[in-house]
Design a protein around this motif. Sequence first.
Motif: not given
Length: 415
Positions: A360, A364, A396-397, A399-400
């Motif tokens: 991730a 990013r 993935c988004c 997770r951020h």
Amino acid sequence: MLFPKWPRGISLISGPVETVSPRGPLSFFGAEIPAFRPVPTVKEGQKVAAGSILFHDRKRPWIAAVSPVAGIVSRLDPGPHRSIAALEITPEGEEAISFDLSTSDTRDGLINLMMQAGLWPSIKARPFGRIANPADIPEALFVTATEAFDGAPDPGPIIASYEDAFRRGLRALPVLGAGRTCLCHAEGLPVPDVPGITTRAFSGGLPGDHIHTLHPVAHGGMVWQIGWQEVIALGYLLETGRIWGQRIVSVSGPAATRPGLVAATPGTRLHHIAAGRLADAPLRLLAGSVETGVATPFLTPGIRQITALFHHEKPAHTHGLNRMIKSRRPALIPNFWDETASPPGIIPIPLLRALAAGDAETARNLGILGLVEEDIATLNYRLGGATGTGWITQSCCVRHSTSWRAWHEARIRSR
């Protein structure tokens, strides 16, 4: 190495618009909204007017769905985890709610009006592509008057037919943001001159392309985006005080014998919308394009095209050796076609490798937060969908998202 981004030619659908009246009950689920936990506001057998709220989110009250027609709630089945398995409305009568427009010229008044009329979920926030939180103030607001996939409706003639409503909707939007409001349109498309609106012509149609060019958010910042049909719906609401109960969708695809435009009511079955336009053969309908479409039986919010595809029979037997040597995931090797299919500013192969590996942090750094699933839909389709880039991008988004939210709130407090 970055290859040049050649514009990808697409074929849009234009021509006369055929109106299709609902045949049978209209269905609503809310399943197209991520992490949506609906709370019904109606009961089975209850009469509703056009514009009545059917359900809203348990924790996000600004996310609500309204009935596009007057009728009776003929079915309301609860689903697992307190969700809605089925909600159907049988059209009956012409009753419609008239909304109060007295405060629509203020930010809070416009937000409340859009929430009550079920229009707020049409505004998406970048990064992450989620429904915007009305408590946030975006740095810019983007109106997308372009299309990016083959077989989509041509915005130009439709906007010209609803020019007054489109102009009224544009005029209302600048109060929502702190920065500029950008109308992104196709090259050669005549656009209305509205005070407070910045116009910009693009050869590409994806909102992510426009945002990356004018106000990138991959490494910080936040913007909102809304589509051209939703702007028409907002203008119609501000002109009449009632909701616009139709959407213009195109019917196209290899199995469509008579492609064209249809004005349909949200919740209508796709097969009813496409009746008389399909080949007499086994086929399936997708709500959306070939690259982004989903197999759903009903017209859901935000869908502007219906794609008809032939069913392809699988071979009865595959040789064992072929199954052994066939790769389940294709090798990710840099090439010209992946580069041209990727969004601008993105190096696709390193990004895809990071996504496939679950890295991730590297994703990013390569700009994943500036993308949503539709931005890499063409790339994923070119790869045969085997890499699963859509759901990998979304996860993935996610997770951020928590860390980004904390960073964004700290950034606002420091101003």
